[in-house]
Design an enzyme around this catalytic site. Structure first.
Site, PDB file in Angstrom:
ATOM      1  CE  LYS A  59      -4.064  -2.039   2.264  1.00  0.00           C
ATOM      2  NZ  LYS A  59      -5.073  -1.942   3.511  1.00  0.00           N
ATOM      3  CE1 TYR A  86      -9.369  -2.976   0.490  1.00  0.00           C
ATOM      4  CE2 TYR A  86      -8.735  -0.946  -0.535  1.00  0.00           C
ATOM      5  CZ  TYR A  86      -8.267  -2.072   0.266  1.00  0.00           C
ATOM      6  OH  TYR A  86      -7.159  -2.488   0.704  1.00  0.00           O
ATOM      7  CG  ASN A  89      -3.639  -2.029   6.879  1.00  0.00           C
ATOM      8  OD1 ASN A  89      -3.676  -1.745   5.790  1.00  0.00           O
ATOM      9  ND2 ASN A  89      -4.635  -2.749   7.377  1.00  0.00           N
ATOM     10  CG  HIS A 149      -5.478  -6.237  -0.160  1.00  0.00           C
ATOM     11  ND1 HIS A 149      -6.760  -6.276   0.588  1.00  0.00           N
ATOM     12  CD2 HIS A 149      -5.309  -7.453  -1.040  1.00  0.00           C
ATOM     13  CE1 HIS A 149      -7.449  -7.283  -0.140  1.00  0.00           C
ATOM     14  NE2 HIS A 149      -7.070  -7.700  -1.197  1.00  0.00           N
ATOM     15  CD  GLU A 158      -9.154  -9.223  -3.401  1.00  0.00           C
ATOM     16  OE1 GLU A 158     -10.039  -8.795  -2.483  1.00  0.00           O
ATOM     17  OE2 GLU A 158      -7.994  -9.618  -3.125  1.00  0.00           O
TER      18      GLU A 158
HETATM   19  P1  ADP Z   1      -7.911  -6.471   6.055  1.00  0.00           P
HETATM   20  O1  ADP Z   1      -7.063  -5.708   4.923  1.00  0.00           O
HETATM   21  O2  ADP Z   1      -6.921  -6.981   7.139  1.00  0.00           O
HETATM   22  O3  ADP Z   1      -8.670  -7.855   5.233  1.00  0.00           O
HETATM   23  P2  ADP Z   1     -10.807  -5.279   6.143  1.00  0.00           P
HETATM   24  O4  ADP Z   1     -10.742  -6.069   4.953  1.00  0.00           O
HETATM   25  O5  ADP Z   1     -11.245  -5.330   7.254  1.00  0.00           O
HETATM   26  O6  ADP Z   1      -8.978  -5.583   6.654  1.00  0.00           O
HETATM   27  O7  ADP Z   1     -10.586  -3.821   5.599  1.00  0.00           O
HETATM   28  C1  ADP Z   1      -9.907  -3.243   4.654  1.00  0.00           C
HETATM   29  C2  ADP Z   1      -8.954  -2.211   4.915  1.00  0.00           C
HETATM   30  O8  ADP Z   1      -9.731  -0.953   5.269  1.00  0.00           O
HETATM   31  C3  ADP Z   1      -7.842  -2.437   5.985  1.00  0.00           C
HETATM   32  O9  ADP Z   1      -6.857  -3.056   5.615  1.00  0.00           O
HETATM   33  C4  ADP Z   1      -7.380  -0.985   6.364  1.00  0.00           C
HETATM   34  O10 ADP Z   1      -6.654  -0.335   5.386  1.00  0.00           O
HETATM   35  C5  ADP Z   1      -9.065  -0.271   6.176  1.00  0.00           C
HETATM   36  N1  ADP Z   1      -9.562  -0.354   7.388  1.00  0.00           N
HETATM   37  C6  ADP Z   1     -10.118  -1.273   8.092  1.00  0.00           C
HETATM   38  N2  ADP Z   1     -10.692  -0.888   9.327  1.00  0.00           N
HETATM   39  C7  ADP Z   1     -10.352   0.393   9.547  1.00  0.00           C
HETATM   40  C8  ADP Z   1     -10.773   1.310  10.360  1.00  0.00           C
HETATM   41  N3  ADP Z   1     -11.541   0.929  11.379  1.00  0.00           N
HETATM   42  N4  ADP Z   1     -10.297   2.789  10.354  1.00  0.00           N
HETATM   43  C9  ADP Z   1      -9.654   3.053   9.062  1.00  0.00           C
HETATM   44  N5  ADP Z   1      -9.568   1.988   8.265  1.00  0.00           N
HETATM   45  C10 ADP Z   1      -9.770   0.719   8.217  1.00  0.00           C
HETATM   46 MG    MG Z   2     -10.158  -7.636   3.786  1.00  0.00          MG
END
Ligand code: ADP
Ligand code: MG
Length: 139
Positions: A10, A50, A113, A116, A127
């Protein structure tokens, strides 16, 4: 079972020049990078990618951060690659991520974070097809 999964390094990570360090963690975990391209996502691309999160409060912020700088899109191959890469990534919130995981090592916060990874084999195929053609993937 050998699988393919979809990965994104990212913007928070590409901005800090961490592509190589993240790829080293991926490869050390036994996953093979079989396709890789650096792109700058458009809002339409990020929004579509997304779309499952479009009702969530962080959706706008997510699309904004994903388009704020280049990303590296990747296809990873290996034994049980979908679940394996989720393990290697660590929890969504880096405060909850296990030691040695990419998110524990590099993530800034729950939104930024660093990586992905697909959450199922079915979504991995969807994807991958959004960013790569079969000819781009050399296993
Ligand atoms: P993952 O990436 O671990 O699969 P999710 O699919 O739940 O997590 O969420 C997609 C992305 O959205 C996350 O990787 C993160 O970048 C963002 N995200 C998720 N939860 C939050 C939150 N509470 N606040 C801000 N961004 C978030
Ligand atoms: Mg996810």
């Amino acid at each position: 079972m050998t699988q393919r999964t979809f990965s994104i390094i990212k913007p928070d990570a590409t901005k800090r020049n961490l592509t190589g360090k993240i790829n080293a963690v991926i490869e050390d975990a036994g996953l093979r990078i079989v396709a890789q391209r650096r792109i700058h996502m458009t809002p339409a691309q990020a929004g579509r990618f997304y779309a499952v999160h479009k009702e969530r409060p962080f959706y706008g912020e997510l699309v904004e951060t994903m388009t704020s700088a280049p990303v590296v899109v990747q296809v990873l191959e290996g034994d049980n690659a979908v679940a394996r890469y989720r393990e290697v990534m660590g929890a969504t919130n880096p405060e909850q991520a296990a030691e040695g995981t990419i998110r524990k090592l590099f993530a800034l916060n729950v939104g930024e974070n660093s990586v992905h990874g697909s959450d199922s084999l079915e979504n991995a195929a969807i994807e991958i097809a959004q960013f790569f053609s079969e000819a781009d993937i050399v296993g």
